[in-house]
Design a protein around this motif. Sequence first.
Motif, PDB file in Angstrom:
ATOM      1  N   ALA A  43      37.967 -58.265  56.555  1.00 34.16           N
ATOM      2  CA  ALA A  43      37.411 -59.258  57.470  1.00 34.16           C
ATOM      3  C   ALA A  43      36.705 -58.656  58.770  1.00 34.16           C
ATOM      4  O   ALA A  43      35.807 -59.249  58.966  1.00 34.16           O
ATOM      5  CB  ALA A  43      38.569 -60.236  57.975  1.00 34.16           C
ATOM      6  N   ASN A  44      37.340 -57.540  59.310  1.00 28.87           N
ATOM      7  CA  ASN A  44      36.595 -57.175  60.447  1.00 28.87           C
ATOM      8  C   ASN A  44      35.392 -56.342  59.900  1.00 28.87           C
ATOM      9  O   ASN A  44      34.449 -56.335  61.003  1.00 28.87           O
ATOM     10  CB  ASN A  44      37.548 -55.903  61.081  1.00 28.87           C
ATOM     11  N   VAL A  45      35.217 -55.929  58.963  1.00 22.48           N
ATOM     12  CA  VAL A  45      34.021 -54.918  58.634  1.00 22.48           C
ATOM     13  C   VAL A  45      32.918 -55.960  57.829  1.00 22.48           C
ATOM     14  O   VAL A  45      32.036 -55.531  57.007  1.00 22.48           O
ATOM     15  CB  VAL A  45      34.250 -53.852  57.969  1.00 22.48           C
ATOM     16  N   THR A  98      25.032 -51.824  53.632  1.00 23.09           N
ATOM     17  CA  THR A  98      25.225 -51.397  52.082  1.00 23.09           C
ATOM     18  C   THR A  98      26.462 -52.235  51.582  1.00 23.09           C
ATOM     19  O   THR A  98      26.522 -52.176  50.216  1.00 23.09           O
ATOM     20  CB  THR A  98      25.230 -50.134  51.778  1.00 23.09           C
ATOM     21  N   GLY A  99      27.377 -52.313  52.540  1.00 25.30           N
ATOM     22  CA  GLY A  99      28.720 -52.616  51.917  1.00 25.30           C
ATOM     23  C   GLY A  99      29.661 -51.707  51.662  1.00 25.30           C
ATOM     24  O   GLY A  99      30.700 -51.754  51.152  1.00 25.30           O
ATOM     25  N   SER A 104      34.976 -48.923  50.926  1.00 25.72           N
ATOM     26  CA  SER A 104      35.733 -47.612  51.022  1.00 25.72           C
ATOM     27  C   SER A 104      37.153 -48.110  51.617  1.00 25.72           C
ATOM     28  O   SER A 104      38.124 -46.953  51.536  1.00 25.72           O
ATOM     29  CB  SER A 104      35.163 -46.849  52.198  1.00 25.72           C
ATOM     30  N   LEU A 105      37.543 -49.189  51.911  1.00 16.49           N
ATOM     31  CA  LEU A 105      38.914 -49.642  52.400  1.00 16.49           C
ATOM     32  C   LEU A 105      39.809 -49.559  51.257  1.00 16.49           C
ATOM     33  O   LEU A 105      39.621 -50.620  50.216  1.00 16.49           O
ATOM     34  CB  LEU A 105      39.006 -50.959  53.167  1.00 16.49           C
ATOM     35  N   ALA A 127      32.782 -43.887  58.311  1.00 11.96           N
ATOM     36  CA  ALA A 127      33.765 -45.042  58.507  1.00 11.96           C
ATOM     37  C   ALA A 127      34.451 -44.391  59.842  1.00 11.96           C
ATOM     38  O   ALA A 127      34.765 -45.260  60.842  1.00 11.96           O
ATOM     39  CB  ALA A 127      34.841 -44.926  57.596  1.00 11.96           C
ATOM     40  N   CYS A 128      34.694 -43.063  60.149  1.00  8.31           N
ATOM     41  CA  CYS A 128      35.282 -42.769  61.250  1.00  8.31           C
ATOM     42  C   CYS A 128      34.561 -42.759  62.652  1.00  8.31           C
ATOM     43  O   CYS A 128      35.080 -43.089  63.488  1.00  8.31           O
ATOM     44  CB  CYS A 128      35.763 -41.224  61.177  1.00  8.31           C
TER      45      CYS A 128
END
Length: 170
Positions: A43-45, A98-99, A104-105, A127-128
């Motif tokens: 939800a955050n991303v 791009t999603g 990746s999660l 991501a980092c």
Amino acid sequence: MSSGIFGLEEVLRDLDLTSEEIDEAMDDISKEVATEILDKAIANVNGPKNMAIGKVKKSGKKIEKVESKKSNRIKSIKRFMNRFRKKNDIPYPVSVNTGNLKKSLKIRKMGKGRRKVYADINIANYACHVHDGTSRMKARPFLDDAVDEVMDSDKYLDIAGKIIDDILNK
């Protein structure tokens, strides 16, 4: 004549079963809590599509987006509103190009009753940078905030209580 406790084998067998059930419960609890954390991180991303990204033709050339008066007006309003944004405001949700960050999660089982929620750098190597920030971009700790939200809401206690009740009521 020998003395002994009758039924000791059955009691020990029941204790072994209970130990297995406890291990299974811990595994179920970790799985449910990790899933809850993963949902919050997604939800955050899971922000709006970033409209500033130009579309790419099959030939590989970028199509330049023609700016309208309305979009210029919106941009100037956003710049004006950003002046009033508090310094610690975190821009959530993260916009989506791009999603890949959302894809990746993942959750990985780390052992009995242990799970890890992480961003796979093979899918989204940036991501980092989004999570920790850079010299040019504020940190948006989507995973840390998801963990904090689940732990602060005591949702994990509700999940654990439900699973333990189910085992005790068998």
